[in-house]
Design a protein around this motif. Structure first.
Motif, PDB file in Angstrom:
ATOM      1  N   GLY A  36      60.217 -26.560  31.058  1.00 48.86           N
ATOM      2  CA  GLY A  36      59.084 -25.847  31.637  1.00 48.86           C
ATOM      3  C   GLY A  36      57.900 -25.779  30.692  1.00 48.86           C
ATOM      4  O   GLY A  36      57.185 -24.777  30.652  1.00 48.86           O
ATOM      5  N   THR A  37      57.698 -26.847  29.920  1.00 51.64           N
ATOM      6  CA  THR A  37      56.602 -26.882  28.949  1.00 51.64           C
ATOM      7  C   THR A  37      55.424 -27.676  29.507  1.00 51.64           C
ATOM      8  O   THR A  37      55.606 -28.786  30.016  1.00 51.64           O
ATOM      9  CB  THR A  37      57.078 -27.548  27.638  1.00 51.64           C
ATOM     10  OG1 THR A  37      58.263 -26.883  27.186  1.00 51.64           O
ATOM     11  CG2 THR A  37      56.005 -27.474  26.569  1.00 51.64           C
ATOM     12  N   THR A  38      54.222 -27.085  29.407  1.00 49.93           N
ATOM     13  CA  THR A  38      53.020 -27.734  29.929  1.00 49.93           C
ATOM     14  C   THR A  38      51.958 -27.820  28.841  1.00 49.93           C
ATOM     15  O   THR A  38      51.598 -26.810  28.230  1.00 49.93           O
ATOM     16  CB  THR A  38      52.450 -26.950  31.124  1.00 49.93           C
ATOM     17  OG1 THR A  38      53.451 -26.848  32.138  1.00 49.93           O
ATOM     18  CG2 THR A  38      51.225 -27.647  31.704  1.00 49.93           C
ATOM     19  N   VAL A  39      51.470 -29.033  28.595  1.00 58.66           N
ATOM     20  CA  VAL A  39      50.447 -29.264  27.577  1.00 58.66           C
ATOM     21  C   VAL A  39      49.231 -29.921  28.223  1.00 58.66           C
ATOM     22  O   VAL A  39      49.359 -30.899  28.974  1.00 58.66           O
ATOM     23  CB  VAL A  39      50.997 -30.160  26.442  1.00 58.66           C
ATOM     24  CG1 VAL A  39      49.889 -30.604  25.501  1.00 58.66           C
ATOM     25  CG2 VAL A  39      52.082 -29.419  25.657  1.00 58.66           C
ATOM     26  N   ASN A  50      40.018 -29.992  37.469  1.00 57.03           N
ATOM     27  CA  ASN A  50      41.166 -30.722  38.007  1.00 57.03           C
ATOM     28  C   ASN A  50      42.492 -30.111  37.569  1.00 57.03           C
ATOM     29  O   ASN A  50      43.470 -30.139  38.319  1.00 57.03           O
ATOM     30  CB  ASN A  50      41.077 -32.194  37.605  1.00 57.03           C
ATOM     31  CG  ASN A  50      39.929 -32.892  38.313  1.00 57.03           C
ATOM     32  OD1 ASN A  50      39.589 -32.536  39.445  1.00 57.03           O
ATOM     33  ND2 ASN A  50      39.316 -33.868  37.671  1.00 57.03           N
ATOM     34  N   LEU A  51      42.529 -29.548  36.376  1.00 60.29           N
ATOM     35  CA  LEU A  51      43.758 -28.903  35.895  1.00 60.29           C
ATOM     36  C   LEU A  51      44.207 -27.805  36.854  1.00 60.29           C
ATOM     37  O   LEU A  51      45.398 -27.635  37.130  1.00 60.29           O
ATOM     38  CB  LEU A  51      43.514 -28.330  34.494  1.00 60.29           C
ATOM     39  CG  LEU A  51      44.674 -27.595  33.812  1.00 60.29           C
ATOM     40  CD1 LEU A  51      44.651 -27.858  32.310  1.00 60.29           C
ATOM     41  CD2 LEU A  51      44.634 -26.089  34.054  1.00 60.29           C
ATOM     42  N   PRO A  57      46.289 -22.133  34.747  1.00 59.15           N
ATOM     43  CA  PRO A  57      45.849 -22.223  33.346  1.00 59.15           C
ATOM     44  C   PRO A  57      46.531 -21.204  32.446  1.00 59.15           C
ATOM     45  O   PRO A  57      46.731 -21.456  31.254  1.00 59.15           O
ATOM     46  CB  PRO A  57      44.342 -21.957  33.424  1.00 59.15           C
ATOM     47  CG  PRO A  57      43.961 -22.291  34.826  1.00 59.15           C
ATOM     48  CD  PRO A  57      45.157 -21.960  35.677  1.00 59.15           C
ATOM     49  N   ALA A  58      46.928 -20.069  33.014  1.00 58.56           N
ATOM     50  CA  ALA A  58      47.598 -19.038  32.209  1.00 58.56           C
ATOM     51  C   ALA A  58      49.023 -19.438  31.852  1.00 58.56           C
ATOM     52  O   ALA A  58      49.680 -18.753  31.067  1.00 58.56           O
ATOM     53  CB  ALA A  58      47.592 -17.708  32.951  1.00 58.56           C
ATOM     54  N   ALA A  59      49.510 -20.536  32.416  1.00 59.00           N
ATOM     55  CA  ALA A  59      50.869 -20.993  32.131  1.00 59.00           C
ATOM     56  C   ALA A  59      50.899 -22.109  31.080  1.00 59.00           C
ATOM     57  O   ALA A  59      51.974 -22.621  30.767  1.00 59.00           O
ATOM     58  CB  ALA A  59      51.534 -21.483  33.411  1.00 59.00           C
ATOM     59  N   LEU A  60      49.743 -22.456  30.532  1.00 58.11           N
ATOM     60  CA  LEU A  60      49.712 -23.523  29.527  1.00 58.11           C
ATOM     61  C   LEU A  60      50.461 -23.089  28.264  1.00 58.11           C
ATOM     62  O   LEU A  60      50.310 -21.966  27.795  1.00 58.11           O
ATOM     63  CB  LEU A  60      48.265 -23.862  29.145  1.00 58.11           C
ATOM     64  CG  LEU A  60      47.438 -24.640  30.176  1.00 58.11           C
ATOM     65  CD1 LEU A  60      45.966 -24.642  29.760  1.00 58.11           C
ATOM     66  CD2 LEU A  60      47.957 -26.070  30.319  1.00 58.11           C
ATOM     67  N   ASP A  61      51.238 -24.011  27.709  1.00 57.96           N
ATOM     68  CA  ASP A  61      51.926 -23.733  26.448  1.00 57.96           C
ATOM     69  C   ASP A  61      51.097 -24.158  25.254  1.00 57.96           C
ATOM     70  O   ASP A  61      51.228 -23.586  24.180  1.00 57.96           O
ATOM     71  CB  ASP A  61      53.284 -24.441  26.430  1.00 57.96           C
ATOM     72  CG  ASP A  61      54.218 -23.863  27.475  1.00 57.96           C
ATOM     73  OD1 ASP A  61      54.723 -22.755  27.243  1.00 57.96           O
ATOM     74  OD2 ASP A  61      54.390 -24.491  28.528  1.00 57.96           O
ATOM     75  N   ALA A  62      50.272 -25.164  25.416  1.00 54.88           N
ATOM     76  CA  ALA A  62      49.411 -25.617  24.317  1.00 54.88           C
ATOM     77  C   ALA A  62      48.317 -26.517  24.868  1.00 54.88           C
ATOM     78  O   ALA A  62      48.436 -27.075  25.966  1.00 54.88           O
ATOM     79  CB  ALA A  62      50.220 -26.375  23.260  1.00 54.88           C
ATOM     80  N   VAL A  94      46.709 -19.068  23.823  1.00 58.92           N
ATOM     81  CA  VAL A  94      47.249 -20.421  23.954  1.00 58.92           C
ATOM     82  C   VAL A  94      47.058 -21.156  22.631  1.00 58.92           C
ATOM     83  O   VAL A  94      45.956 -21.157  22.072  1.00 58.92           O
ATOM     84  CB  VAL A  94      46.516 -21.215  25.061  1.00 58.92           C
ATOM     85  CG1 VAL A  94      47.109 -22.614  25.202  1.00 58.92           C
ATOM     86  CG2 VAL A  94      46.587 -20.481  26.387  1.00 58.92           C
ATOM     87  N   VAL A  95      48.108 -21.767  22.141  1.00 63.33           N
ATOM     88  CA  VAL A  95      48.015 -22.558  20.911  1.00 63.33           C
ATOM     89  C   VAL A  95      47.142 -23.792  21.179  1.00 63.33           C
ATOM     90  O   VAL A  95      47.350 -24.509  22.159  1.00 63.33           O
ATOM     91  CB  VAL A  95      49.416 -22.995  20.442  1.00 63.33           C
ATOM     92  CG1 VAL A  95      49.334 -24.032  19.337  1.00 63.33           C
ATOM     93  CG2 VAL A  95      50.224 -21.781  19.995  1.00 63.33           C
TER      94      VAL A  95
END
Ligand code: ZN
Length: 248
Positions: A36-39, A50-51, A57-62, A94-95
């Protein structure tokens, strides 16, 4: 796309070195569905719009930003504004794994939203279920190519580079090479970028299983670039297009 055990790449933008009419410059989503990792890999103009079609966007890991040129990083500003005023931001920052110089360009006033970390040539990081390793390419400011491994698959991203760098620097076993091919061979030497011929050759030398060419200059014909890259690669080549997805 979207099942456990699969690494996916989604194109959010692929124009180089500026967005063409109705298009978007460099940006991609890389997702490990098992972990469940999203970059968000590069954030060129148009890619934040488009993202939002493909993930929260709040679910981005990096966020990974390959270099300071605006066509690869300017839309981080859109995320910061949305986080502050629209998204109801209630999460840790977000990193952001960025090449040297990027933060100075787009990193202002992002406290609580972005956690800026500078990465350099030869460095590596782990983000959730993804391993990321960075190598400097042949481009103006420090520019980092990225090898991403997860779900038993490996993606190699050239970022921007002239022909003085080779995809083989990212190591062997690339299931998919996402390589810049800014123009056709008749433009070689006019900028610090690769032609489709050069992209196909370097992907072949690296032993990549599949090749997706990207960062096409908006006035260069897509099919001319794809065909030239396929000829040099010796196998099937896809031309990146917004919304197109690949499962590794
Ligand atoms: Zn570029």
């Amino acid at each position: 796309m979207g099942r456990a055990g699969v690494l996916t790449l989604t194109v959010l933008g692929c124009d180089g070195s500026h967005a063409g009419a109705g298009g978007a410059a460099s940006g991609y989503l890389v997702r490990s569905w098992t972990s469940g990792t999203t970059v968000w890999l590069d954030a060129g103009p148009g890619t934040f719009a488009n993202l939002q079609r493909f993930c929260d966007p709040a679910a981005l890991d990096a966020i990974v930003l390959s270099h300071e040129h605006g066509d690869h990083c300017s839309d981080v500003a859109g995320l910061v504004t949305a986080a502050r005023h629209t998204l109801g931001w209630k999460r840790d920052p977000v990193v952001v794994l960025a090449a040297p110089g990027v933060k100075e360009r787009v990193g202002k006033e992002a406290e609580g939203i972005l956690d800026w970390q500078t990465v350099g040539d030869g460095e590596g990081r782990t983000v959730g279920g993804l391993r990321l390793d960075f190598w400097r390419t042949d481009h103006g400011p420090v520019t980092l190519a990225v090898r991403l491994e997860g779900d038993g698959a490996t993606l190699g991203y050239s970022a921007d580079s002239g022909p003085g760098w080779a995809l083989g620097a990212l190591g062997t076993g690339l299931d998919l090479a996402l390589c810049e091919a800014t123009y056709t061979k008749d433009h070689e030497g006019t900028a610090q970028h690769m032609s489709a011929r050069q992209a196909g050759s370097t992907a072949k030398a690296a032993g990549a299983r599949r090749l997706v060419v990207t960062h096409r200059w908006p006035t260069i014909a897509a099919e001319a670039v794809r065909a030239e890259a396929a000829d040099a690669f010796g196998g099937p080549v896809a031309q990146a297009a917004v919304g197109r997805g690949y499962s590794l």
